[in-house]
Design a protein around this motif. Structure first.
Motif, mmCIF file in Angstrom:
data_model
loop_
_atom_site.group_PDB
_atom_site.id
_atom_site.type_symbol
_atom_site.label_atom_id
_atom_site.label_comp_id
_atom_site.label_asym_id
_atom_site.label_seq_id
_atom_site.Cartn_x
_atom_site.Cartn_y
_atom_site.Cartn_z
ATOM 1 N N ASN A 1 0.829 -1.213 0.000
ATOM 2 C CA ASN A 1 0.000 0.000 0.000
ATOM 3 C C ASN A 1 0.863 1.262 0.000
ATOM 4 O O ASN A 1 0.546 2.248 -0.668
ATOM 5 C CB ASN A 1 -0.945 0.015 1.216
ATOM 6 C CG ASN A 1 -1.952 -1.127 1.141
ATOM 7 O OD1 ASN A 1 -2.200 -1.659 0.055
ATOM 8 N ND2 ASN A 1 -2.504 -1.518 2.275
ATOM 9 N N TYR A 2 1.948 1.212 0.767
ATOM 10 C CA TYR A 2 2.829 2.383 0.831
ATOM 11 C C TYR A 2 3.478 2.637 -0.536
ATOM 12 O O TYR A 2 3.509 3.778 -1.019
ATOM 13 C CB TYR A 2 3.906 2.173 1.905
ATOM 14 C CG TYR A 2 4.889 3.315 1.962
ATOM 15 C CD1 TYR A 2 4.505 4.569 2.422
ATOM 16 C CD2 TYR A 2 6.206 3.150 1.519
ATOM 17 C CE1 TYR A 2 5.400 5.640 2.452
ATOM 18 C CE2 TYR A 2 7.106 4.211 1.545
ATOM 19 C CZ TYR A 2 6.693 5.446 2.009
ATOM 20 O OH TYR A 2 7.565 6.498 2.020
ATOM 21 N N CYS B 1 3.138 5.892 -2.971
ATOM 22 C CA CYS B 1 4.309 6.668 -3.438
ATOM 23 C C CYS B 1 4.349 6.784 -4.958
ATOM 24 O O CYS B 1 5.049 7.638 -5.504
ATOM 25 C CB CYS B 1 5.611 6.007 -2.979
ATOM 26 S SG CYS B 1 5.887 6.119 -1.209
ATOM 27 N N TYR C 1 13.068 -0.852 7.680
ATOM 28 C CA TYR C 1 12.521 0.291 6.940
ATOM 29 C C TYR C 1 13.248 1.496 7.518
ATOM 30 O O TYR C 1 13.075 1.803 8.708
ATOM 31 C CB TYR C 1 11.009 0.395 7.162
ATOM 32 C CG TYR C 1 10.315 -0.935 6.902
ATOM 33 C CD1 TYR C 1 9.925 -1.292 5.615
ATOM 34 C CD2 TYR C 1 10.112 -1.855 7.939
ATOM 35 C CE1 TYR C 1 9.328 -2.524 5.369
ATOM 36 C CE2 TYR C 1 9.514 -3.088 7.698
ATOM 37 C CZ TYR C 1 9.132 -3.416 6.411
ATOM 38 O OH TYR C 1 8.556 -4.645 6.160
ATOM 39 N N GLU D 1 5.106 7.805 7.577
ATOM 40 C CA GLU D 1 3.974 7.506 6.686
ATOM 41 C C GLU D 1 3.831 6.000 6.466
ATOM 42 O O GLU D 1 2.719 5.464 6.482
ATOM 43 C CB GLU D 1 4.157 8.234 5.341
ATOM 44 C CG GLU D 1 2.879 8.206 4.516
ATOM 45 C CD GLU D 1 3.042 8.850 3.147
ATOM 46 O OE1 GLU D 1 3.859 9.798 3.002
ATOM 47 O OE2 GLU D 1 2.352 8.389 2.213
ATOM 48 N N LEU D 2 4.962 5.325 6.310
ATOM 49 C CA LEU D 2 4.903 3.869 6.163
ATOM 50 C C LEU D 2 4.281 3.247 7.418
ATOM 51 O O LEU D 2 3.452 2.332 7.333
ATOM 52 C CB LEU D 2 6.310 3.303 5.928
ATOM 53 C CG LEU D 2 6.412 1.785 6.014
ATOM 54 C CD1 LEU D 2 5.701 1.116 4.835
ATOM 55 C CD2 LEU D 2 7.878 1.335 6.054
ATOM 56 N N HIS E 1 0.631 3.011 7.522
ATOM 57 C CA HIS E 1 0.094 1.859 6.779
ATOM 58 C C HIS E 1 0.191 0.589 7.618
ATOM 59 O O HIS E 1 -0.720 -0.235 7.620
ATOM 60 C CB HIS E 1 0.828 1.684 5.450
ATOM 61 C CG HIS E 1 0.480 2.740 4.444
ATOM 62 N ND1 HIS E 1 -0.613 2.643 3.610
ATOM 63 C CD2 HIS E 1 1.060 3.928 4.164
ATOM 64 C CE1 HIS E 1 -0.688 3.728 2.841
ATOM 65 N NE2 HIS E 1 0.330 4.522 3.163
#
Ligand code: AHG
Ligand code: MN
Ligand code: MN
Length: 334
Positions: A223-224, A228, A316, A325-326, A329
């Motif tokens: 989704n991330y 992007c 990550y 932001e990740l 998710h």
């Protein structure tokens, strides 16, 4: 290039830092000097790597009648030798050795975890590779060094860094007091301060991940990546996908330009690929010291309790806003 009188070499910088913190008794500084020396030896050898067909293939015999070693074995031996010569470290964990290596320096306090050559499959195609190192203090001075000494959280690191052997060769390190970068000037054979007090951009527009495995990644990552790469000029999207395949090289670009580097868990490899002790912890320390973030998707990398020397973890890591932001998710997918 004319030499500036302002030139600060790695050794000069280390001496300055020692004077700033008079409590420091030079032991850590000695270890960093060992890193600098071994890095120069590895750099010299890597520069010849393109000549293997002339000088003899890896595993073959070179013109001096010596067996040509694989570069990761060569780097491992020279970093270990430099640490042993420096006599400041009592134990080493290396990607290249199954077991920890104990030196004979029983009175020494420091432990090293290292990936002597990261991205080694890229050597044959003349792409940047690196060395990653992490430095800890042993837990007890009066006990022999054991595995437990190495299984400390990343937050206990006293110093960490990487060397990137690229278009130029750089050494970047932190001792918990900011990040400084040095570029090797081959004409004088010295690492010179070129990137003082490095801070990475808070945000970025480059995503670094092996997209070949996208179908096997957690939904949060899919989704991330989708978010992007949407077509949205107002948000300056799509972002770029850039993946060199040498973590040090990808991370170095992420440090300078901003972005996020990901090696997620996958259906085939629930713990990802990269190693906690000598890849993820040291690079997380550097990135956090430069204002970025590093997580395994649940907690900070440096808060993970290691259970084995060669443990893997998803990672990550990069610009703070992108990691945040990740994480949104990940939190939405619980
Ligand atoms: P090493 O050369 O030390 O084994 O590390 C290689 C690592 C890392 O540098 C890179 O990010 C990753 O492997 C690439 O793996 P994939 O080819 O699976 O993407
Ligand atoms: Mn590696
Ligand atoms: Mn390696």
């Amino acid at each position: 290039m004319p030499l500036s009188t302002e030139l600060v070499t790695l050794n000069g910088f280390i001496n300055q830092q020692e004077r700033k913190f008079p409590g420091a008794h030079g032991t850590l500084s000695g270890l960093l000097r060992s890193v600098g020396l071994a890095a120069k030896i590895v750099n010299r050898e890597l520069n010849k790597a393109g000549l293997v067909d002339i000088l003899g293939d890896h595993g073959a015999t070179n013109v001096q009648g010596e067996t040509v070693k694989k570069m990761d074995v060569f780097a491992n031996e020279h970093f270990i030798a430099a640490f042993k010569r420096g006599r400041r470290c009592c134990g080493i964990v290396s990607e290249e050795d199954e077991d920890m290596i104990l030196t004979d320096e029983h009175g020494a306090q420091y432990l090293i975890c290292m990936d002597p050559l990261d991205g080694s499959s890229n050597i044959d195609v003349n792409v940047g590779v690196g060395t990653i190192f992490s430095i800890f203090k042993r837990l007890h001075n009066d006990h022999p060094v054991s595995k437990e000494d190495f299984l400390q959280k990343g937050s206990c690191q006293v110093a960490a860094g990487y060397v990137i052997y690229g278009t130029s060769t750089m050494l970047i390190y932190t001792a918990g007091n900011g990040v400084n970068g040095f570029t090797l000037d081959p004409t004088i054979g010295e690492f010179c301060l070129s990137h003082p007090d490095m801070q990475m951009p808070k945000n970025g527009n480059i995503v670094s991940v092996n997209m070949g495995y996208i179908q096997t990644f957690p939904d949060a990552v899919k989704n991330y990546v989708n978010a992007c790469t949407v077509l949205d000029k107002s948000q300056k999207k799509p972002y770029s996908i850039r993946y060199i395949g040498s973590m040090v090289a990808d991370l170095h670009r992420t440090m300078l330009k901003g972005g996020i580097f990901m090696y997620p868990s996958s259906t085939d490899a629930p713990n990802g690929k990269l190693r906690l002790l000598y890849e993820c912890n040291p690079l997380s320390f550097i990135v956090e010291q430069a204002g970025g973030k590093a997580t395994n998707g649940k907690i900070r990398i440096m808060e993970m309790q290691p259970e084995s020397l060669h443990q893997r973890t998803p990672i990550y890591i990069g610009s703070a806003d992108m990691v945040d932001e990740l994480m949104e998710h990940f939190n939405a997918s619980i």
